[in-house]
Enzyme design. Structure first.
Site, PDB file in Angstrom:
ATOM      1  N   LYS A   1       0.663  -1.145  -0.076  1.00  0.00           N
ATOM      2  CA  LYS A   1       0.028  -0.015   0.022  1.00  0.00           C
ATOM      3  C   LYS A   1       0.801   1.293   0.109  1.00  0.00           C
ATOM      4  O   LYS A   1       0.371   2.461  -0.616  1.00  0.00           O
ATOM      5  CB  LYS A   1      -1.060  -0.137   1.350  1.00  0.00           C
ATOM      6  CG  LYS A   1      -2.240  -0.848   1.373  1.00  0.00           C
ATOM      7  CD  LYS A   1      -2.891  -0.803   2.599  1.00  0.00           C
ATOM      8  CE  LYS A   1      -4.153  -1.677   2.290  1.00  0.00           C
ATOM      9  NZ  LYS A   1      -4.732  -1.402   3.937  1.00  0.00           N
TER      10      LYS A   1
ATOM     11  N   HIS B   1      -3.089   5.691   9.550  1.00  0.00           N
ATOM     12  CA  HIS B   1      -3.119   6.641   8.905  1.00  0.00           C
ATOM     13  C   HIS B   1      -3.967   7.891   9.168  1.00  0.00           C
ATOM     14  O   HIS B   1      -4.144   8.976   8.700  1.00  0.00           O
ATOM     15  CB  HIS B   1      -3.983   6.298   7.330  1.00  0.00           C
ATOM     16  CG  HIS B   1      -3.222   5.300   6.423  1.00  0.00           C
ATOM     17  ND1 HIS B   1      -2.485   5.731   5.583  1.00  0.00           N
ATOM     18  CD2 HIS B   1      -3.395   3.939   6.492  1.00  0.00           C
ATOM     19  CE1 HIS B   1      -2.085   4.878   5.011  1.00  0.00           C
ATOM     20  NE2 HIS B   1      -2.484   3.539   5.397  1.00  0.00           N
TER      21      HIS B   1
ATOM     22  N   GLU C   1      -4.128  -1.396  10.897  1.00  0.00           N
ATOM     23  CA  GLU C   1      -3.448  -0.602   9.862  1.00  0.00           C
ATOM     24  C   GLU C   1      -4.027   0.663   9.300  1.00  0.00           C
ATOM     25  O   GLU C   1      -3.312   1.755   9.253  1.00  0.00           O
ATOM     26  CB  GLU C   1      -3.010  -1.621   8.609  1.00  0.00           C
ATOM     27  CG  GLU C   1      -1.698  -1.192   7.629  1.00  0.00           C
ATOM     28  CD  GLU C   1      -2.135  -0.225   6.828  1.00  0.00           C
ATOM     29  OE1 GLU C   1      -3.011   0.165   6.383  1.00  0.00           O
ATOM     30  OE2 GLU C   1      -1.109   0.532   6.365  1.00  0.00           O
TER      31      GLU C   1
END
Lengths: 351, 351
Positions: free
Chosen positions: A145, A220, A216
């Site tokens: 990613k 962000h 995960e």
């Protein structure tokens, strides 16, 4: 001639779904799979049903989230709900060197899907190094990613070319599927001013299986990064979710769509934005996954083209379908002698 | 290394716009162009402005419609408003064998764009034969529409491969751009049940320049075919338009998206439908151009993904942008030694 043998590194969500999807694709035969518990190899084709049973507790990622159990001695990753793993399969052997064991079989493997999306940034590049070192000359494909990994792969381009490896990077949903949608939608334009990728995911029924992904994603959010998110306890994760009433909204995510679209010459990385909404408490998507590409045509008109995914399509379908599709293209390139590092937007019409 | 020289056969709408678009693409140098009036060649790059002036009256097709002026001695096509053609350019020479004259230069040409969309079905295959006969070993690319032409090209696959030619067929809007959108949108699914391509075009200000396109579209209406439409007088065409109050709606058009998607293994040709609405008296598109792909995911969900073009994008932008994009991919394939016949859906991720 068109048949492809594949090895799957990792039996978290993405690895398991790759195995499952392979049963829908006559041309694709999984011949090896590994996780930190062991390795299974059968050059006639693995017994997928048995492997899925043996690795059932390993689904720690719904869209390629964290928690994949593959390690290579020391790279231990937090994982909740791990099952017995590949070694519990009748076909599987317990091993402390699962990736090396796959590499030992690599002469018979056309493509290796690295279903290891959320490990340390340099983990996938280092795995690539090991395949290079072993003289592998097939396809490596990942569903990574983060933008910063692409640079680490580029540094290895020369060795990959010399080895005869075709490396397809960022070939999941975003980057991957949606990057491809953006690259195609850009074809109306001679100048692309902005590409906006916005995804929606509803996770209620899949939450327990997707704790790794949620972790995960939290990395962000403002005030968090991969390291801090990794150190959080489950209770701390739940507290963040509660603070947001179950709905996490993300803007300006570090997803590699930006550098992969720049590589393909479509726009500057700065012109790409990726965001999304994750609803942990509803199955309905909180927003429709949409790619919007705004640009100017050669005859001076400004417009926006869009690529939109049906709300009923799962994150899983939108990661694994395209990954297998890009894998097929990667193998065709490899068989034609085309080696090096390629992003999804480079496998589409040129710009 | 990445620079591409291109020859353009035909200076109707598509040929002229290819020349114009090339001025936006540093990597693309037009070195030859021809129409039935003559040929222009300059290995350093044609003077595009001058050529566009010289061929101004030749725009007889807005989306690659009928009326392209290239002939090779006997294949005369009806054309309204033809200008003086390439020969009127200072660089151009009058010739009675324009295609042969381009073929004579073909050793220095990476790609040949055949901007000849609406001639007899076997015209493009026969032009391909002539390039094969001359020992050409680059890319041939067309923007043909009709399904039946693909079979004629397939029959030539072996000769094309032996010659080292990469033939990209059906690389305009539909088939082409929208075929690509369908192929990409299909990646969520393991089974595609239907692909619906619906286009909208508003032509008011461009009607005079697009009579050829309107004529070709009328050939898709019930009770008409290419031959009858070609024989109609302008007054008869106007009468049909009047009968429909300026709005022509098309269903089940014979556009090659169907066979090109089947070739790529995405669905049966019968599962693809192409239709559209042409408003001759308004500039606004009467409907938004949309590709809808309905299928079932590996996890059993049925959904529809869509690819949609902004209403302000012209037919011209949506034919020529993708054609140049596919051309670039074709040249990359050719330089990598990949020869044969390819449709747009085969240049996208595999299925």
């Amino acid at each position: 001639m068109d048949d492809i043998t594949v090895a799957v590194l990792g039996t978290g969500g993405i690895g398991r779904r790759t195995l499952e999807l392979s049963t829908h694709k006559e041309w694709l035969t999984p011949v090896a799979a590994c996780d930190r518990h062991g390795i299974a190899v059968d050059h006639e084709g693995l017994d997928v049903t048995e492997l899925l049973d043996a690795t059932e507790g390993n689904i720690a990622s719904g869209d390629g989230g964290a928690g994949d159990p593959v390690t290579d001695g020391g790279t231990a990753i937090k994982q909740s709900g791990a099952g017995e793993g590949v070694a519990a399969s009748v076909q599987g052997d317990s091993t402390t060197t699962p990736i090396d064991d796959v590499i030992a079989e690599s002469g018979l493997i056309d493509a290796v899907l690295m279903a290891l999306p959320n490990l340390e940034h340099d983990f996938i590049p280092r795995v690539a190094d090991r395949f290079v070192g072993a003289g592998y000359d097939g396809v490596l494909i990942d569903v990574l990613k983060r933008s910063r990994v692409i640079g680490l792969l580029d540094e290895r381009e020369e060795q990959l070319v010399d080895s005869g490896i075709t490396f397809v990077c960022g070939a999941g949903a975003t980057p991957g599927f949606l990057t491809g949608g953006a690259a195609l939608a850009a074809q109306s334009f001679v100048d692309v001013e902005s590409i906006d990728i916005r995804w929606g995911v509803g996770l209620k029924s899949g939450y327990e299986d997707n704790r790794g992904t949620v972790r995960e994603d939290i990395a962000h959010l403002d005030g968090y990064d991969i390291e801090t998110a990794r150190e959080m306890t489950d209770a701390e994760i739940e507290a963040v979710i509660d603070d947001h009433d179950g709905v996490l909204e993300f803007t300006d995510m570090e997803h590699a769509d930006d550098v992969l679209l720049e590589r393909a010459g479509i726009c500057d990385a700065d012109d790409v934005s990726v965001g999304g909404v994750l609803d942990v408490r509803n199955d309905e998507k909180p927003t429709t996954t949409t790619v919007s590409v705004t640009g100017t045509t050669f005859d001076g008109e400004r417009a926006t083209n869009t690529f939109q995914l049906g709300d009923a399509t799962s994150m899983a379908a939108n990661v694994n379908g395209p990954a297998i599709g890009y894998l097929k293209t990667g193998v065709r390139m490899n068989r034609n002698g085309v080696y090096g590092v390629f992003g999804p937007a480079e496998l589409l019409p040129g710009f």
